[in-house]
Design an enzyme around this catalytic site. Structure first.
Site: not given
Ligand SMILES: NC(=O)c1ccc[n+]([C@@H]2O[C@H](COP(=O)([O-])OP(=O)(O)OC[C@H]3O[C@@H](n4cnc5c(N)ncnc54)[C@H](O)[C@@H]3O)[C@@H](O)[C@H]2O)c1
Length: 335
Positions: A11, A33, A36, A141, A187
């Site tokens: 995202y 993925l 994602g 986390y 969320h």
């Molecule tokens: N969305 C929020 O509100 C929020 C808030 C605080 C922090 N974050 C941080 O932002 C980042 C992104 O969050 P998001 O909501 O987009 O999450 P998301 O799950 O949509 O995106 C994470 C992506 O990382 C990829 N991924 C996971 N492990 C992997 C690996 N070992 N190798 C390669 N790819 C991998 C997943 O396939 C996914 O596409 C994260 O680090 C999360 O901790 C998000």
């Protein structure tokens, strides 16, 4: 710049990739993925299906692709999942994260921006929360993000990795191209909109908090504002940029990304009703363990260091952008 984005099919990552491309940078997305979507990666970006913790393959990729900087968005980030399976979170977020750092150092890539989280603070003593508040995470986390933040700080001192750790508060909204489609979803905004679309009624966890309407207050930041901050943070890791230290070293920099303001759960429900014109199916449940009444960022340091401020702070506009995206993509990323 040639920027490698881990988690660029997720995202936050996918919207940020759009922003980096718009600014004229070259982007390589590394994503396995696991959560994602391949379709979310803009066509101009190169895509590599790889686990970012594969240090050998990542080292090779850094060299072959002549990468200048890394944006590390990839992670496991579902709080209840982290409580049920902390081993997964330590393996992926900490062990995988260290392997990524090692690959960067081995390949001579010394610019890094990390997606971190307000969950590193746990239950804060002071709200709005400043960056120098103690890190006391209350779930695996948050603990794994705090652990990786610590490693990055020391890799900076020892190996000259220049970095900025960005602590996001509650990310919401969508770009025209990309939006939030997690499975399971945890969320509030997408859960509320799914309820409007006829999904499960949304649960309001507790309405007896010491807040004006009794529900929890959170700091919602538009994902497009977040993308702007990433661009500014990546630029600030340039070797000659004093914000991340002298050319041979690194200053520890952690920045909150939020609006310095908050909205209650009830306010989000009301915004969704205004935006969609539909009453949100809802029920009230008990408080969740570890949910503080109010979480709001003190975002002044990000303004001072990056010259960045959230500009898309209207709640109806944030929820409205998420709603528009869902209407254009009724099946999410399924084609
Ligand atoms: N969305 C929020 O509100 C929020 C808030 C605080 C922090 N974050 C941080 O932002 C980042 C992104 O969050 P998001 O909501 O987009 O999450 P998301 O799950 O949509 O995106 C994470 C992506 O990382 C990829 N991924 C996971 N492990 C992997 C690996 N070992 N190798 C390669 N790819 C991998 C997943 O396939 C996914 O596409 C994260 O680090 C999360 O901790 C998000």
């Amino acid at each position: 710049m040639r920027i490698l984005v881990t988690g660029g099919a997720g995202y936050v990552g996918s919207v940020t990739v759009e922003r980096l491309l718009d600014a004229g940078h070259d982007v390589v997305v590394v994503d396995d993925l696991s959560t994602g979507h391949r379709a979310s990666v803009a066509g101009e970006a190169a895509y590599v299906d790889l686990h970012y913790g594969d240090a050998r393959a990542m080292t090779r990729l850094f060299v072959e692709q002549r990468i200048d900087a890394v944006l590390h968005c990839g992670a496991k980030s579902i709080v209840p999942e982290s409580v049920a399976d902390p081993a997964l979170y330590y393996r992926e977020n900490v062990v995988g994260g260290i392997a990524l750092l090692d690959a960067m150092v081995a390949a001579g890539v010394r610019r890094l921006v990390l997606s971190s989280t307000a969950a590193v603070y746990g239950l804060p003593d002071i709200v709005p929360i400043p960056e120098d508040a103690p890190l006391r995470p209350i779930n695996p986390y948050g603990a794994t993000k705090a652990a990786l933040e610590g490693a990055i700080r020391w890799y900076g001192a020892a190996y000259g990795v220049r970095s900025i750790r960005l602590r996001y508060f509650n990310v919401a909204g969508a770009s025209e191209r990309n939006g939030e489609a997690h499975d399971p979803e945890s969320h509030l905004v997408p859960l509320v909109l799914a309820a409007v679309e006829g999904g499960r009624p949304v649960t309001v966890f507790g309405e007896d908090y010491p807040t004006p309407d009794g529900t929890c207050i959170r700091d919602y930041i538009h994902v497009l504002d977040l993308a702007d901050a990433h661009l500014a943070a990546l630029e600030a890791t340039a070797p000659e940029d004093p914000r991340t230290g002298p050319p041979e070293g690194s200053e520890p920099v952690a920045l909150n990304l939020g609006t310095s303001d908050g909205y209650s759960v009830r306010a989000v429900l009301a915004a969704a009703e205004r935006v969609t014109g539909v009453a949100v199916p809802q029920r009230v449940g008990p408080r969740r363990a570890g949910d503080p009444p109010v979480l709001i960022a003190d975002a002044r340091l990000a303004a001072a260091v990056l010259g960045w401020r959230a500009t898309r702070t209207d709640l109806d506009a944030i929820v409205g952008s998420a709603w528009e995206w869902r209407r254009r993509h009724p099946d999410g990323y399924r084609i």
